[in-house]
Design an enzyme around this catalytic site. Structure first.
Site, PDB file in Angstrom:
ATOM      1  N   GLU A  95      22.574  27.397  44.045  1.00  0.00           N
ATOM      2  CA  GLU A  95      23.360  26.519  44.319  1.00  0.00           C
ATOM      3  C   GLU A  95      22.589  24.903  44.059  1.00  0.00           C
ATOM      4  O   GLU A  95      23.131  23.853  43.936  1.00  0.00           O
ATOM      5  CB  GLU A  95      24.193  26.294  46.005  1.00  0.00           C
ATOM      6  CG  GLU A  95      25.499  27.656  46.045  1.00  0.00           C
ATOM      7  CD  GLU A  95      25.123  28.316  46.240  1.00  0.00           C
ATOM      8  OE1 GLU A  95      23.859  29.153  46.024  1.00  0.00           O
ATOM      9  OE2 GLU A  95      25.744  29.304  45.500  1.00  0.00           O
ATOM     10  N   PHE A 130      32.231  36.584  58.834  1.00  0.00           N
ATOM     11  CA  PHE A 130      31.213  36.144  57.455  1.00  0.00           C
ATOM     12  C   PHE A 130      31.444  35.083  57.353  1.00  0.00           C
ATOM     13  O   PHE A 130      31.921  34.316  56.338  1.00  0.00           O
ATOM     14  CB  PHE A 130      31.972  37.950  56.792  1.00  0.00           C
ATOM     15  CG  PHE A 130      30.981  37.747  55.505  1.00  0.00           C
ATOM     16  CD1 PHE A 130      29.771  38.640  55.690  1.00  0.00           C
ATOM     17  CD2 PHE A 130      31.557  37.703  54.278  1.00  0.00           C
ATOM     18  CE1 PHE A 130      29.339  37.835  54.502  1.00  0.00           C
ATOM     19  CE2 PHE A 130      30.691  38.105  53.293  1.00  0.00           C
ATOM     20  CZ  PHE A 130      29.560  38.523  53.497  1.00  0.00           C
ATOM     21  N   GLN A 131      30.362  34.573  56.494  1.00  0.00           N
ATOM     22  CA  GLN A 131      29.655  34.127  55.698  1.00  0.00           C
ATOM     23  C   GLN A 131      30.540  32.135  56.332  1.00  0.00           C
ATOM     24  O   GLN A 131      30.617  31.389  55.844  1.00  0.00           O
ATOM     25  CB  GLN A 131      30.304  33.667  54.378  1.00  0.00           C
ATOM     26  CG  GLN A 131      29.055  34.392  53.556  1.00  0.00           C
ATOM     27  CD  GLN A 131      29.450  34.963  51.978  1.00  0.00           C
ATOM     28  OE1 GLN A 131      29.914  34.130  52.127  1.00  0.00           O
ATOM     29  NE2 GLN A 131      28.368  35.346  51.251  1.00  0.00           N
ATOM     30  N   LYS A 191      39.558  28.727  53.503  1.00  0.00           N
ATOM     31  CA  LYS A 191      40.417  29.362  52.350  1.00  0.00           C
ATOM     32  C   LYS A 191      41.869  29.007  52.943  1.00  0.00           C
ATOM     33  O   LYS A 191      42.742  29.305  51.395  1.00  0.00           O
ATOM     34  CB  LYS A 191      40.157  30.833  52.246  1.00  0.00           C
ATOM     35  CG  LYS A 191      40.352  31.289  51.007  1.00  0.00           C
ATOM     36  CD  LYS A 191      39.525  33.031  51.076  1.00  0.00           C
ATOM     37  CE  LYS A 191      39.465  33.643  50.524  1.00  0.00           C
ATOM     38  NZ  LYS A 191      38.413  35.043  50.361  1.00  0.00           N
ATOM     39  N   MET A 225      -1.176  18.265  43.639  1.00  0.00           N
ATOM     40  CA  MET A 225      -1.310  16.701  44.856  1.00  0.00           C
ATOM     41  C   MET A 225      -1.775  17.416  45.758  1.00  0.00           C
ATOM     42  O   MET A 225      -2.549  16.770  46.155  1.00  0.00           O
ATOM     43  CB  MET A 225       0.185  16.664  44.335  1.00  0.00           C
ATOM     44  CG  MET A 225       0.140  15.075  45.600  1.00  0.00           C
ATOM     45  SD  MET A 225      -0.706  14.075  44.805  1.00  0.00           S
ATOM     46  CE  MET A 225       0.305  12.746  43.678  1.00  0.00           C
TER      47      MET A 225
END
Ligand SMILES: Cc1ncc(C[n+]2csc(CCOP(=O)(O)OP(=O)(O)O)c2C)c(N)n1
Length: 567
Positions: A55, A117-118, A167, A482
């Site tokens: 993502e 869940f999630q 959902k 760097m």
């Protein structure tokens, strides 16, 4: 009477996105966003979805796309880890003013707050890194939320928006009716031009002996390149650019004096503390540009043009504040100022530029033996592409070297894509693939360090699957360069966890069926760059560069820009 039809919330997401002109979505599916992905299946003719590999890749790709296409970038992610993987990109887009609409799936509304869940509170988590966010738990709220999201993302100072859709809202049925926002009560993104402020600014500019124009990304975002050129030429001032402003003003224009900031050019930094009127356009006086603010341009009257009121008087107090869109303000200023010539003042920059050339540039570009330097690679790339490629950089030494040595000439579209404010390693590869979608006719070159490449290299899979033509140039010093430079200069060379044992990047590219080669010798560089640029399709070129190469000039942290070091 507008015709309404009954559809699911998931389908409404797609209809609303398409109504806003969305052609491309970068995303990754999962449980809580499955109804939207199912609707996408039926809309594949109208909108293209790019399946990324992470993502973070989706959001950086959307950023790259937004910045070259100059449209709102769109990405999809599922709830929980999908949503949290967007956070770095949101923060990056917020600080670099990139318009995005990110849609995340969420657990059903009856499960909210149960540690389902999630489930994660992405609204809470993303609050400080979005311009606006909203959770939608009813299907009928979807079109308005998306329309509002686009309006907020793109208007005024652009930024990222996150819309979290439960959902059950995706499954729910609703009567679809297209919604479009042209204004929102109490949200006034486009300020009204203050004519008095323009007149005050023009009076200062007309009376100035050493006026100086600093250009930031605001000029690009407002598409004010032509107005900027007209204003610069009429006023006769020297012009310098910030990191994100590079590309707004031609780097070969006789009034262009260089790039500002910690690793910017010598003259434009030093001269900031000598000018009498400083005109800052669409830039926010970032600490990388100002150094110690208590010793920044104290002698100068400051004219600050910015569309974001919050930026005005935030760091550097403005003598005249012009809260306006850059294009509008520059047009009005050009009409009000008198034509001037400041050639002697511009020439005084040249003496310092010569010092930088003698002490830094000459040693980086005219080597005949020894290890390859990053600067000569970028310089040659700049020549071969005539400054007209879309350059996407990652974060580190190679980024600063690219900003210094690439001669940006592209003004028809944004040719300079980098993570400026957040400095996000891993940005370049996904942003480059997104940038290619936004600017398909241009050569897109991603310049990346060996460290940053390994943060998002999985997006080679997206490149493979979508057959995107991105030129990948890895400048490999086998170090987190760097950080190593800072350790060398400020921590007595204690190289604490900055050396990298790297994989074989050429073999890695080949595993993704991407053509690749490695060069270490100066005599092979030119031909290798030609191959990179001429190859049909994606190509990866790994250039082995000096391990302990440093980027100079440098303004040490906390120092004044007048203390910029050449070595
Ligand atoms: C996500 C992230 N983690 C850490 C840093 C701190 N950081 C800035 S530059 C840099 C080194 C980058 O090394 P490399 O990608 O090899 O590029 P180089 O500097 O060598 O050109 C690091 C670790 C960062 N900017 N972003």
């Amino acid at each position: 009477m507008i015709k309404k039809d009954t559809i699911t919330g998931a389908e409404a997401v797609l209809r609303a996105l398409i109504a806003e002109g969305t052609e491309l979505i970068f995303g990754y599916p999962g449980g809580a966003i499955m109804p939207i992905y199912d609707a996408l299946y039926h809309y594949s003719e109208q909108v293209r979805h790019i399946l990324v590999r992470h993502e973070q890749g989706a959001i950086h790709a959307a950023q790259g796309y937004a910045r070259t296409a100059r449209k709102v970038g769109v990405c999809f992610a599922t709830s929980g880890p999908g949503a949290t993987n967007l956070i770095t990109g949101l923060a990056d887009a917020l600080i670099d003013s990139t318009p995005l609409v990110c849609i995340t799936g969420q657990v059903s509304s009856k499960l909210l707050g149960t540690d389902a869940f999630q489930e994660t509170d992405v609204i809470g988590i993303s609050m400080p890194v979005t311009k606006w966010n909203i959770q939608v738990s009813r299907a009928e709220e979807i079109p308005a939320a998306i329309a509002k999201g686009f309006f907020i993302a793109a208007s005024g100072r652009p930024g990222p928006v996150l819309i979290d859709i439960t959902k059950d809202a995706q499954f729910g049925e609703m009567q679809y009716e297209a919604v479009h926002y042209k204004k929102i009560r109490s949200f006034q993104p486009i300020p009204k031009l203050d004519v008095q402020a323009i007149e005050q600014a023009a009076a200062l500019i007309n009376a100035a002996q050493k006026p100086y124009l600093l250009v930031g990304q605001g000029a690009i975002l407002s598409r004010a390149e032509k107005e900027l050129l007209a204003f610069a030429e009429k006023s006769g001032m020297p012009v310098a650019s910030t990191l994100l402003g590079l590309g707004a003003f031609s780097t070969t224009h006789p009034q262009y004096v260089g790039y500002l900031g910690m690793h910017g050019n010598y003259a434009p930094n030093i001269k900031t503390n000598e000018c009498d009127v400083l005109v800052a356009v669409g830039m926010r006086f970032d600490d990388r540009v100002t150094g110690d603010v208590s010793r920044y341009a104290k002698q100068a009257k400051i004219i600050h043009i910015d569309i974001d009121r919050a930026e005005i008087n935030k760091i550097i107090p403005a003598t005249v504040a012009i809260h306006a869109d850059a294009k509008e303000a520059l047009t009005a200023l050009s009409q009000t100022i008198t034509e001037r010539n400041h050639q002697t003042w511009i020439d005084s920059f040249k003496e310092l530029a010569q010092q930088e050339y003698e002490q830094v540039i000459r040693h980086e570009l005219s080597l005949e033996q020894g290890e390859l330097k990053m600067a000569e690679v970028v310089h040659l790339l700049s020549e071969k592409t005539q400054g007209k490629a879309v350059i996407v950089t990652d974060v580190g030494q190679h980024q600063m070297i690219t900003s210094r040595y690439y001669k940006y000439q592209k003004q028809d579209s944004n040719g300079n894509i980098t993570s400026g404010g957040l400095g996000t390693m891993g940005f370049a590869l996904p942003a480059a693939l997104g940038a290619k979608f936004g600017s398909p006719c241009d050569t897109v070159v991603a310049i990346i360090g060996d460290g940053g490449f390994q943060m998002t290299l999985q997006e080679l899979g997206t490149i493979l699957q979508e057959q995107i033509d991105v030129k990948i140039l890895i400048l490999n010093n086998n170090f987190l360069g760097m950080v190593r430079q800072w350790q060398q200069l400020f921590f007595d060379k204690r190289y604490s966890f900055t050396d990298l044992i790297n994989p074989d990047f050429v073999q890695l590219a080949k595993a993704y069926r991407i053509e690749a080669q490695r060069v270490s010798e100066r005599r092979d560089l030119s031909a290798a760059l030609d191959t990179l640029l001429q190859h049909k399709g994606t190509y990866l070129l790994e250039v082995m560069v000096a391990k302990e190469d440093n980027v100079f000039p440098m303004v040490p942290t906390g120092a004044s820009i007048s203390e910029i070091r050449l070595s």
